[in-house]
Design a protein around this motif. Sequence first.
Motif, PDB file in Angstrom:
ATOM      1  N   MET A   1     110.138 114.935 -25.241  1.00  0.00           N
ATOM      2  CA  MET A   1     110.977 115.836 -24.446  1.00  0.00           C
ATOM      3  C   MET A   1     112.398 115.823 -24.970  1.00  0.00           C
ATOM      4  N   GLN A   2     113.063 116.958 -24.870  1.00  0.00           N
ATOM      5  CA  GLN A   2     114.434 117.081 -25.357  1.00  0.00           C
ATOM      6  C   GLN A   2     115.259 117.886 -24.364  1.00  0.00           C
ATOM      7  N   ALA A   3     116.444 117.405 -24.024  1.00  0.00           N
ATOM      8  CA  ALA A   3     117.341 118.141 -23.126  1.00  0.00           C
ATOM      9  C   ALA A   3     118.600 118.516 -23.894  1.00  0.00           C
ATOM     10  N   GLN A   4     119.029 119.757 -23.763  1.00  0.00           N
ATOM     11  CA  GLN A   4     120.204 120.248 -24.483  1.00  0.00           C
ATOM     12  C   GLN A   4     121.310 120.591 -23.504  1.00  0.00           C
ATOM     13  N   GLN A   5     122.478 120.030 -23.722  1.00  0.00           N
ATOM     14  CA  GLN A   5     123.683 120.423 -23.002  1.00  0.00           C
ATOM     15  C   GLN A   5     124.454 121.374 -23.910  1.00  0.00           C
ATOM     16  N   SER A   6     124.459 122.652 -23.581  1.00  0.00           N
ATOM     17  CA  SER A   6     124.993 123.648 -24.504  1.00  0.00           C
ATOM     18  C   SER A   6     126.501 123.532 -24.718  1.00  0.00           C
ATOM     19  N   PHE A   7     127.238 123.106 -23.697  1.00  0.00           N
ATOM     20  CA  PHE A   7     128.691 123.181 -23.792  1.00  0.00           C
ATOM     21  C   PHE A   7     129.372 121.824 -23.666  1.00  0.00           C
ATOM     22  N   GLY A   8     128.647 120.750 -23.910  1.00  0.00           N
ATOM     23  CA  GLY A   8     129.271 119.440 -23.931  1.00  0.00           C
ATOM     24  C   GLY A   8     129.915 119.168 -25.281  1.00  0.00           C
ATOM     25  N   LYS A   9     130.440 117.972 -25.466  1.00  0.00           N
ATOM     26  CA  LYS A   9     131.045 117.579 -26.726  1.00  0.00           C
ATOM     27  C   LYS A   9     129.946 117.444 -27.776  1.00  0.00           C
ATOM     28  N   GLN A  10     130.122 118.108 -28.937  1.00  0.00           N
ATOM     29  CA  GLN A  10     129.100 118.126 -29.963  1.00  0.00           C
ATOM     30  C   GLN A  10     129.507 117.282 -31.168  1.00  0.00           C
ATOM     31  N   THR A  11     128.533 116.576 -31.721  1.00  0.00           N
ATOM     32  CA  THR A  11     128.774 115.808 -32.947  1.00  0.00           C
ATOM     33  C   THR A  11     128.383 116.607 -34.183  1.00  0.00           C
ATOM     34  N   MET A  12     127.646 117.711 -33.976  1.00  0.00           N
ATOM     35  CA  MET A  12     127.279 118.602 -35.069  1.00  0.00           C
ATOM     36  C   MET A  12     127.717 120.016 -34.717  1.00  0.00           C
ATOM     37  N   GLY A  13     127.470 120.936 -35.606  1.00  0.00           N
ATOM     38  CA  GLY A  13     127.819 122.321 -35.346  1.00  0.00           C
ATOM     39  C   GLY A  13     126.903 122.949 -34.315  1.00  0.00           C
ATOM     40  N   VAL A  14     127.176 124.191 -33.971  1.00  0.00           N
ATOM     41  CA  VAL A  14     126.399 124.923 -32.970  1.00  0.00           C
ATOM     42  C   VAL A  14     125.914 126.230 -33.591  1.00  0.00           C
ATOM     43  N   GLN A 104     113.681 133.144 -35.416  1.00  0.00           N
ATOM     44  CA  GLN A 104     112.857 132.140 -34.737  1.00  0.00           C
ATOM     45  C   GLN A 104     112.711 130.860 -35.551  1.00  0.00           C
ATOM     46  N   GLU A 105     112.482 131.001 -36.852  1.00  0.00           N
ATOM     47  CA  GLU A 105     112.278 129.816 -37.686  1.00  0.00           C
ATOM     48  C   GLU A 105     113.535 128.960 -37.764  1.00  0.00           C
ATOM     49  N   LEU A 106     114.694 129.610 -37.815  1.00  0.00           N
ATOM     50  CA  LEU A 106     115.955 128.866 -37.848  1.00  0.00           C
ATOM     51  C   LEU A 106     116.172 128.131 -36.533  1.00  0.00           C
ATOM     52  N   VAL A 107     115.898 128.793 -35.424  1.00  0.00           N
ATOM     53  CA  VAL A 107     116.028 128.151 -34.115  1.00  0.00           C
ATOM     54  C   VAL A 107     115.107 126.935 -34.028  1.00  0.00           C
ATOM     55  N   ALA A 108     113.868 127.089 -34.479  1.00  0.00           N
ATOM     56  CA  ALA A 108     112.908 125.980 -34.418  1.00  0.00           C
ATOM     57  C   ALA A 108     113.396 124.780 -35.218  1.00  0.00           C
ATOM     58  N   GLN A 109     113.968 125.038 -36.394  1.00  0.00           N
ATOM     59  CA  GLN A 109     114.475 123.936 -37.209  1.00  0.00           C
ATOM     60  C   GLN A 109     115.674 123.267 -36.556  1.00  0.00           C
ATOM     61  N   CYS A 110     116.537 124.068 -35.940  1.00  0.00           N
ATOM     62  CA  CYS A 110     117.687 123.483 -35.243  1.00  0.00           C
ATOM     63  C   CYS A 110     117.242 122.625 -34.063  1.00  0.00           C
ATOM     64  N   VAL A 111     116.268 123.115 -33.325  1.00  0.00           N
ATOM     65  CA  VAL A 111     115.746 122.330 -32.198  1.00  0.00           C
ATOM     66  C   VAL A 111     115.161 121.010 -32.712  1.00  0.00           C
ATOM     67  N   ALA A 112     114.429 121.081 -33.811  1.00  0.00           N
ATOM     68  CA  ALA A 112     113.825 119.869 -34.375  1.00  0.00           C
ATOM     69  C   ALA A 112     114.889 118.875 -34.820  1.00  0.00           C
ATOM     70  N   GLN A 113     116.032 119.378 -35.291  1.00  0.00           N
ATOM     71  CA  GLN A 113     117.119 118.505 -35.753  1.00  0.00           C
ATOM     72  C   GLN A 113     118.116 118.173 -34.638  1.00  0.00           C
ATOM     73  N   GLN A 114     117.812 118.632 -33.407  1.00  0.00           N
ATOM     74  CA  GLN A 114     118.667 118.416 -32.246  1.00  0.00           C
ATOM     75  C   GLN A 114     120.064 119.018 -32.443  1.00  0.00           C
ATOM     76  N   ILE A 115     120.091 120.162 -33.102  1.00  0.00           N
ATOM     77  CA  ILE A 115     121.320 120.948 -33.237  1.00  0.00           C
ATOM     78  C   ILE A 115     121.361 121.938 -32.072  1.00  0.00           C
ATOM     79  N   VAL A 116     122.475 122.024 -31.394  1.00  0.00           N
ATOM     80  CA  VAL A 116     122.587 122.861 -30.204  1.00  0.00           C
ATOM     81  C   VAL A 116     122.455 124.343 -30.575  1.00  0.00           C
ATOM     82  N   VAL A 117     121.629 125.052 -29.805  1.00  0.00           N
ATOM     83  CA  VAL A 117     121.437 126.491 -29.973  1.00  0.00           C
ATOM     84  C   VAL A 117     121.929 127.182 -28.700  1.00  0.00           C
TER      85      VAL A 117
END
Length: 288
Positions: A1-14, A104-117
């Motif tokens: 399971m993965q939870a994303q906070q879209s507007f918190g402090k980010q350590t990577m890009g968005v 879609q493929e880019l979004v999937a890769q970002c989700v897998a890398q825990q990059i905020v979308v």
Amino acid sequence: MQAQQSFGKQTMGVLYLVPTPIGNLQDMTFRAVRTLKDVDLIAAEDTRNTQKLLNHFEIETKQISFHEHNTSERIPQLVAKLAAGMSIAQVSDAGMPSISDPGQELVAQCVAQQIVVVPLPGANAGLTGLIASGLVPQPFYFYGFLGRKTGQQEEELQTLALHPETLIFYEAPHRLKKTLTNIVAIFGEKRQGVLARELTKKHEEFIRGSLAELLEWATETNVRGEFVILVAGNQNSTRVSDQNELTPVNDQINRLIGDGLSPNVAIKQVAKQRNLNRQEVYKNYHQL
């Protein structure tokens, strides 16, 4: 399971998913313009087309091409940039990214890398056509573009013929008549439908009527513009399914024919529903 906070402090890009107008530039939102100005890079389906939009809104952000033919090359590059802290906005030529367009493929890769979308709301041709169609707006079933080959279209449409939801398709002008011909052959002539043409543009138009009438219009008209095809759902599909075990096979076939399906399509649907041999159902129905 993965939870994303879209507007918190980010350590990577968005990664921002930014809709663009489907025709009328006034449909661009304030937030979309601000996002395109603020990000480090814009990943565009067609950089030449997007540049016209950027020029109109005085946006100077650098672009990089990202389309269906270079996804395998671009996705690792874009993910690496995001992981390094860059913010990227992804746009298609018109409407929502990933809806019949790249993304879609880019979004999937970002989700897998825990990059905020972060998705932005905006223009969408399917929903815009649906709410003005006069057909039941919910539930609906968005399908997008059907396959281009006749056999592929027929197979896809046969799986959709009994759907009770309003169906939404996209189609180009030069393929409209062929696609409507296949829809009429599978769904029957009586089903109601709507052609939504050139949505939000100067020549926006809605053609409403039976599928047979829509096909006649497409046959007699010099068809231009991009189309959303909306088709009323099969209102008897639930009733047929519920009574599947109680309704004699031929009666069930006749019900579907009465709803507008051709005999061969009705036979195929019933055979599939009841897990019967189609040829045997065909012979039994035609008393061969």
